[in-house]
Enzyme design. Sequence first.
Site, mmCIF file in Angstrom:
data_model
loop_
_atom_site.group_PDB
_atom_site.id
_atom_site.type_symbol
_atom_site.label_atom_id
_atom_site.label_comp_id
_atom_site.label_asym_id
_atom_site.label_seq_id
_atom_site.Cartn_x
_atom_site.Cartn_y
_atom_site.Cartn_z
ATOM 1 N N GLU A 141 -11.587 79.166 86.093
ATOM 2 C CA GLU A 141 -12.856 79.276 86.816
ATOM 3 C C GLU A 141 -12.705 78.591 88.173
ATOM 4 O OE1 GLU A 141 -16.203 76.932 85.207
ATOM 5 O OE2 GLU A 141 -14.869 76.389 83.573
ATOM 6 N N HIS B 26 -13.594 71.649 72.589
ATOM 7 C CA HIS B 26 -13.608 71.613 74.053
ATOM 8 C C HIS B 26 -14.095 70.238 74.520
ATOM 9 C CE1 HIS B 26 -14.194 72.515 78.187
ATOM 10 N NE2 HIS B 26 -15.508 72.474 78.116
ATOM 11 N N CYS C 218 -15.181 77.767 80.869
ATOM 12 C CA CYS C 218 -14.073 77.091 80.165
ATOM 13 C C CYS C 218 -13.574 77.897 78.972
ATOM 14 C CB CYS C 218 -14.520 75.715 79.691
ATOM 15 S SG CYS C 218 -15.305 74.738 80.952
HETATM 16 N N1 CAA Z 1 -23.165 51.363 78.676
HETATM 17 C C1 CAA Z 1 -22.798 52.236 77.697
HETATM 18 N N2 CAA Z 1 -23.289 53.512 77.625
HETATM 19 C C2 CAA Z 1 -24.162 53.917 78.572
HETATM 20 C C3 CAA Z 1 -24.575 53.058 79.611
HETATM 21 C C4 CAA Z 1 -24.043 51.729 79.639
HETATM 22 N N3 CAA Z 1 -24.374 50.874 80.599
HETATM 23 N N4 CAA Z 1 -25.437 53.729 80.396
HETATM 24 C C5 CAA Z 1 -25.569 54.989 79.868
HETATM 25 N N5 CAA Z 1 -24.779 55.089 78.769
HETATM 26 C C6 CAA Z 1 -24.589 56.274 77.926
HETATM 27 C C7 CAA Z 1 -25.863 57.024 77.615
HETATM 28 O O1 CAA Z 1 -26.573 56.418 76.546
HETATM 29 C C8 CAA Z 1 -25.290 58.379 77.263
HETATM 30 O O2 CAA Z 1 -24.723 58.335 75.986
HETATM 31 P P1 CAA Z 1 -25.276 59.312 74.804
HETATM 32 O O3 CAA Z 1 -25.190 60.719 75.355
HETATM 33 O O4 CAA Z 1 -24.317 59.101 73.681
HETATM 34 O O5 CAA Z 1 -26.654 58.883 74.538
HETATM 35 C C9 CAA Z 1 -24.111 58.530 78.232
HETATM 36 O O6 CAA Z 1 -23.798 57.210 78.672
HETATM 37 C C10 CAA Z 1 -24.386 59.418 79.424
HETATM 38 O O7 CAA Z 1 -25.444 58.894 80.142
HETATM 39 P P2 CAA Z 1 -26.725 59.784 80.579
HETATM 40 O O8 CAA Z 1 -27.374 60.346 79.384
HETATM 41 O O9 CAA Z 1 -27.544 58.928 81.495
HETATM 42 O O10 CAA Z 1 -26.172 61.044 81.326
HETATM 43 P P3 CAA Z 1 -25.622 61.258 82.803
HETATM 44 O O11 CAA Z 1 -26.722 61.306 83.763
HETATM 45 O O12 CAA Z 1 -24.491 60.337 83.095
HETATM 46 O O13 CAA Z 1 -25.024 62.730 82.668
HETATM 47 C C11 CAA Z 1 -23.767 64.550 81.830
HETATM 48 C C12 CAA Z 1 -24.156 63.104 81.602
HETATM 49 C C13 CAA Z 1 -25.008 65.423 81.832
HETATM 50 C C14 CAA Z 1 -22.831 65.013 80.736
HETATM 51 C C15 CAA Z 1 -23.066 64.659 83.214
HETATM 52 O O14 CAA Z 1 -21.845 63.957 83.170
HETATM 53 C C16 CAA Z 1 -22.788 66.094 83.637
HETATM 54 O O15 CAA Z 1 -23.619 66.757 84.196
HETATM 55 N N6 CAA Z 1 -21.542 66.567 83.385
HETATM 56 C C17 CAA Z 1 -21.140 67.940 83.717
HETATM 57 C C18 CAA Z 1 -21.649 68.950 82.696
HETATM 58 C C19 CAA Z 1 -20.989 68.804 81.365
HETATM 59 O O16 CAA Z 1 -19.868 68.332 81.229
HETATM 60 N N7 CAA Z 1 -21.672 69.229 80.308
HETATM 61 C C20 CAA Z 1 -21.097 69.240 78.979
HETATM 62 C C21 CAA Z 1 -21.395 70.498 78.237
HETATM 63 S S1 CAA Z 1 -21.035 71.932 79.258
HETATM 64 C C22 CAA Z 1 -19.380 72.257 78.994
HETATM 65 O O17 CAA Z 1 -18.795 71.769 78.078
HETATM 66 C C23 CAA Z 1 -18.672 73.174 79.948
HETATM 67 C C24 CAA Z 1 -17.919 72.345 80.935
HETATM 68 O O18 CAA Z 1 -16.759 72.042 80.717
HETATM 69 C C25 CAA Z 1 -18.587 71.910 82.148
#
Ligand code: CAA
Length: 398
Positions: free
Chosen positions: A79, A233, A111
Amino acid sequence: MKLGIVDMELASANYVVRLDTLAKATGVDPNKYRFGLRQEAFSIPALDEDAVTLGATAAARVLERAGQEGIRTLIFATESGVDQSKSAGMFVHSLLGLSTAVRVIETKQACYAGTAALQLALGLVSRNPSERVLVVASDIARYAVASAGEPTQGAGAVAMIIGADPALLEIEPVSGIWSAHIDDFWRPNDLSTPLVDGERSMDAYLGAFTGAWEDYRARGGFELAEIDFFVHHQPFTKMAIKGHRRLVEHTGKNVEESRVEPSLNYTPYLGNCYTASLYIGLLSLLHFKRELSGKRIGCYSYGSGAEGEFFTGVVQPGYERFLHPNIAAQEIAGRTELSFEEYRDLHVAHERGSAVNYSNSRKTRAPYRFVGLCDGARVYADSTLPIVTGTWNVHEGH
Ligand code: CAA
């Protein structure tokens, strides 16, 4: 007749950014990345690297071991395509000096495209078992700076030879599929970074997982207890664990996380490798878990947009002789670490705009490099050689 993976190898990019560095510079608690995402670092390509050079490097490694004999098809899954018309595989075909009697195509469905390529390859080989197919899954996961996806960036490729009597993994015939139109993650033609609805993307990943699992079971797939290890994945490492927990919850069966953990040793250091991610997880399992001969591995492939597939493979006796974990270790340890400022400058520099002529100085340590654009046409080269294309003479150091 057994069909499956004869050999496979990975490649990654020239540079690495540690998430502690990103966290410190952006005022984020490093534990969010370490424990929240279970990520430590990500690979980022030099300007003379792209999905083609990564894929060619991985492919050269498998071809060096397994030879080109019988290869009649090259399928390039990505991609991070470099052209809307021409398959990225055609550049790899040229770099590797493959025969003119090889068909070359590119597959795309986020992916998931690597698994689509694998299934197409199995179909071709089942029609003529004397043929082998070179599958290359290669991607650069590049998100906008300061976006939620930034710490989940990465870069990597896996090349696989698919054929009869596979030395590594027999792919079993039953697979489960789930597809639906969902806007969770996509990249319009004029954008270099994706648009992402993070929460929806995680929901879609999990929903496609249980949907694919149900289809797999309905088609006579094995019960959970008959599957020894799992590879899912890995857009970031924690997502594979979340997927596994969802499978456990959905089936009501107890499947220990120790059956998915061995697949999670490379992604924390490479980051998301999109189409290659599942297969990097598979290499991690094969490298880190011993005595896998005869063990059945369940694989969940996901691509945003959205499509999921669950299939199984059985590890073949004597498989260990075909593994080269030293290459993966070197790909990870051999990268050059960037400071936060160097990383963000490089991120901007990858945005080439509408230039139709430029040349890249040589940075990559890989055997192939992206030399530049010549009147809009992409020029690649063996890293060790100067290249002459038309009237344009590009030498190292330009
Ligand atoms: N200490 C420990 N953990 C902490 C923390 C701290 N200080 N602060 C936050 N966390 C944890 C949160 O609790 C959360 O854990 P859980 O999900 O287990 O509850 C984790 O860190 C992530 O924090 P947020 O929920 O605040 O999320 P974020 O704003 O960082 O975003 C995300 C996470 C949406 C995955 C972002 O990284 C993103 O957009 N990534 C790209 C999209 C993606 O990868 N999606 C996955 C499915 S899609 C797919 O698989 C296709 C692909 O390859 C893209």
